[in-house]
Design a protein around this motif. Structure first.
Motif, PDB file in Angstrom:
ATOM      1  N   HIS A 100      -2.530   7.078   0.479  1.00 37.81           N
ATOM      2  CA  HIS A 100      -1.520   8.132   0.560  1.00 37.81           C
ATOM      3  C   HIS A 100      -1.805   9.055   1.739  1.00 37.81           C
ATOM      4  O   HIS A 100      -0.894   9.436   2.468  1.00 37.81           O
ATOM      5  CB  HIS A 100      -1.463   8.930  -0.755  1.00 37.81           C
ATOM      6  CG  HIS A 100      -0.373   9.935  -0.750  1.00 37.81           C
ATOM      7  ND1 HIS A 100      -0.610  11.269  -0.559  1.00 37.81           N
ATOM      8  CD2 HIS A 100       0.967   9.790  -0.882  1.00 37.81           C
ATOM      9  CE1 HIS A 100       0.542  11.914  -0.574  1.00 37.81           C
ATOM     10  NE2 HIS A 100       1.507  11.045  -0.780  1.00 37.81           N
ATOM     11  N   ARG A 101      -3.081   9.416   1.925  1.00 39.88           N
ATOM     12  CA  ARG A 101      -3.428  10.254   3.086  1.00 39.88           C
ATOM     13  C   ARG A 101      -3.081   9.552   4.396  1.00 39.88           C
ATOM     14  O   ARG A 101      -2.551  10.158   5.317  1.00 39.88           O
ATOM     15  CB  ARG A 101      -4.910  10.612   3.061  1.00 39.88           C
ATOM     16  CG  ARG A 101      -5.263  11.682   2.050  1.00 39.88           C
ATOM     17  CD  ARG A 101      -6.681  12.197   2.255  1.00 39.88           C
ATOM     18  NE  ARG A 101      -7.689  11.147   2.214  1.00 39.88           N
ATOM     19  CZ  ARG A 101      -8.289  10.709   1.115  1.00 39.88           C
ATOM     20  NH1 ARG A 101      -7.988  11.247  -0.052  1.00 39.88           N
ATOM     21  NH2 ARG A 101      -9.202   9.763   1.173  1.00 39.88           N
ATOM     22  N   ASP A 102      -3.362   8.246   4.473  1.00 39.49           N
ATOM     23  CA  ASP A 102      -3.029   7.472   5.675  1.00 39.49           C
ATOM     24  C   ASP A 102      -1.522   7.428   5.902  1.00 39.49           C
ATOM     25  O   ASP A 102      -1.051   7.526   7.036  1.00 39.49           O
ATOM     26  CB  ASP A 102      -3.575   6.046   5.568  1.00 39.49           C
ATOM     27  CG  ASP A 102      -5.091   5.997   5.604  1.00 39.49           C
ATOM     28  OD1 ASP A 102      -5.718   7.012   5.989  1.00 39.49           O
ATOM     29  OD2 ASP A 102      -5.652   4.942   5.231  1.00 39.49           O
ATOM     30  N   LEU A 103      -0.770   7.274   4.810  1.00 37.41           N
ATOM     31  CA  LEU A 103       0.681   7.245   4.902  1.00 37.41           C
ATOM     32  C   LEU A 103       1.207   8.564   5.461  1.00 37.41           C
ATOM     33  O   LEU A 103       2.054   8.587   6.358  1.00 37.41           O
ATOM     34  CB  LEU A 103       1.282   6.959   3.515  1.00 37.41           C
ATOM     35  CG  LEU A 103       2.791   6.836   3.405  1.00 37.41           C
ATOM     36  CD1 LEU A 103       3.260   5.600   4.143  1.00 37.41           C
ATOM     37  CD2 LEU A 103       3.206   6.762   1.937  1.00 37.41           C
ATOM     38  N   LEU A 104       0.680   9.680   4.952  1.00 37.67           N
ATOM     39  CA  LEU A 104       1.106  10.988   5.448  1.00 37.67           C
ATOM     40  C   LEU A 104       0.682  11.195   6.900  1.00 37.67           C
ATOM     41  O   LEU A 104       1.430  11.772   7.696  1.00 37.67           O
ATOM     42  CB  LEU A 104       0.533  12.100   4.570  1.00 37.67           C
ATOM     43  CG  LEU A 104       1.115  12.204   3.164  1.00 37.67           C
ATOM     44  CD1 LEU A 104       0.434  13.329   2.392  1.00 37.67           C
ATOM     45  CD2 LEU A 104       2.611  12.434   3.213  1.00 37.67           C
ATOM     46  N   VAL A 132      -6.299   4.412  -3.555  1.00 36.78           N
ATOM     47  CA  VAL A 132      -4.876   4.769  -3.604  1.00 36.78           C
ATOM     48  C   VAL A 132      -4.667   6.127  -2.941  1.00 36.78           C
ATOM     49  O   VAL A 132      -3.726   6.303  -2.154  1.00 36.78           O
ATOM     50  CB  VAL A 132      -4.360   4.777  -5.060  1.00 36.78           C
ATOM     51  CG1 VAL A 132      -2.943   5.315  -5.125  1.00 36.78           C
ATOM     52  CG2 VAL A 132      -4.434   3.391  -5.657  1.00 36.78           C
ATOM     53  N   LEU A 133      -5.548   7.075  -3.214  1.00 37.65           N
ATOM     54  CA  LEU A 133      -5.410   8.396  -2.606  1.00 37.65           C
ATOM     55  C   LEU A 133      -5.629   8.321  -1.087  1.00 37.65           C
ATOM     56  O   LEU A 133      -4.953   9.017  -0.325  1.00 37.65           O
ATOM     57  CB  LEU A 133      -6.393   9.375  -3.254  1.00 37.65           C
ATOM     58  CG  LEU A 133      -6.130   9.645  -4.745  1.00 37.65           C
ATOM     59  CD1 LEU A 133      -7.229  10.525  -5.333  1.00 37.65           C
ATOM     60  CD2 LEU A 133      -4.768  10.277  -4.956  1.00 37.65           C
ATOM     61  N   ARG A 151       0.832  -1.216   0.000  1.00 38.12           N
ATOM     62  CA  ARG A 151       0.000   0.000   0.000  1.00 38.12           C
ATOM     63  C   ARG A 151       0.859   1.255   0.000  1.00 38.12           C
ATOM     64  O   ARG A 151       0.600   2.192  -0.752  1.00 38.12           O
ATOM     65  CB  ARG A 151      -0.899   0.016   1.242  1.00 38.12           C
ATOM     66  CG  ARG A 151      -1.983  -1.005   1.215  1.00 38.12           C
ATOM     67  CD  ARG A 151      -2.786  -0.951   2.486  1.00 38.12           C
ATOM     68  NE  ARG A 151      -3.824  -1.957   2.472  1.00 38.12           N
ATOM     69  CZ  ARG A 151      -4.672  -2.141   3.448  1.00 38.12           C
ATOM     70  NH1 ARG A 151      -4.603  -1.393   4.526  1.00 38.12           N
ATOM     71  NH2 ARG A 151      -5.592  -3.074   3.359  1.00 38.12           N
ATOM     72  N   ALA A 152       1.900   1.263   0.835  1.00 45.19           N
ATOM     73  CA  ALA A 152       2.775   2.437   0.906  1.00 45.19           C
ATOM     74  C   ALA A 152       3.477   2.667  -0.425  1.00 45.19           C
ATOM     75  O   ALA A 152       3.586   3.807  -0.894  1.00 45.19           O
ATOM     76  CB  ALA A 152       3.800   2.259   2.029  1.00 45.19           C
TER      77      ALA A 152
END
Length: 190
Positions: A88-92, A84-85, A57-58
């Motif tokens: 990305h928000r979760d990653l940030l 996917v977006l 996912r990352a």
């Protein structure tokens, strides 16, 4: 997870280096081949949902987050572009949470000078308990919790005020000696 993410990054970097000398026509053929593989896998999976590891996912989020949603919709992805977006928000968010987490969890240490002052007040005033010492510190402008004062006294091995204030007869007579000697033992008769 970090090891898998590093592995994916390195392998894809080598794949990118392999693609540099290849012509655009060969790249287009490879893209069509990969799309066909995705279609075959989707048919084989049927209704079963595809499971991605956190590292996958990352990697996908880092790779695809720059592309606008309309471009992502044109790709044949195993997940929706919104997913996917969201990844990305979760990653940030996780990255921000990790950076804002305090380095030393828990209550900060009490200053050494405050600890020494608490111990000095307890030593010089054996009848004072931790609440009285706490009040005196507040009068001096030192803001510290009463439980912190109690903990400092406990760590130093100082007993509570009730145990420290038991006065012996010798201590009482010593403290009252001046008063007793100042008494006039003569009787006054008018």
């Amino acid at each position: 997870m970090l090891l898998r993410l590093a592995y994916l990054s390195v392998t894809n970097a080598f794949a990118l280096l392999r693609l540099l000398p290849i012509s655009d026509r060969d790249k287009d053929v490879e893209i069509l081949l990969l799309r066909h593989q995705i279609t075959v896998l989707e048919c084989q999976l049927g209704k079963t949902r595809l499971r991605f590891s956190p590292a996958d996912r990352a990697f996908l989020a880092a790779l695809l987050h720059r592309l606008p949603a309309r471009v992502l919709r044109q790709f044949q992805l195993p997940v929706r572009p919104e997913t996917v977006l969201r990844w990305h928000r979760d990653l940030l968010a996780r990255r921000h949470a990790a950076k804002s987490r305090p380095q030393r969890p828990g209550r900060p240490r009490t200053l050494r000078s405050i600890r020494l002052l608490v111990l000095r007040l307890a030593r010089e005033n054996p009848t004072w308990g931790y609440r009285r010492i706490h009040g005196e510190l507040l009068v001096l402008g030192i803001t510290v919790a009463a439980s912190t004062v109690w903990q400092i006294l406990q760590d130093a091995g100082i007993d509570p005020a009730s145990d420290r204030t038991s006065t012996t007869w010798a201590d009482f007579l010593r403290s009252q000696a001046q008063v007793l000697l100042a008494c006039d033992f003569s009787t006054y008769r008018p």
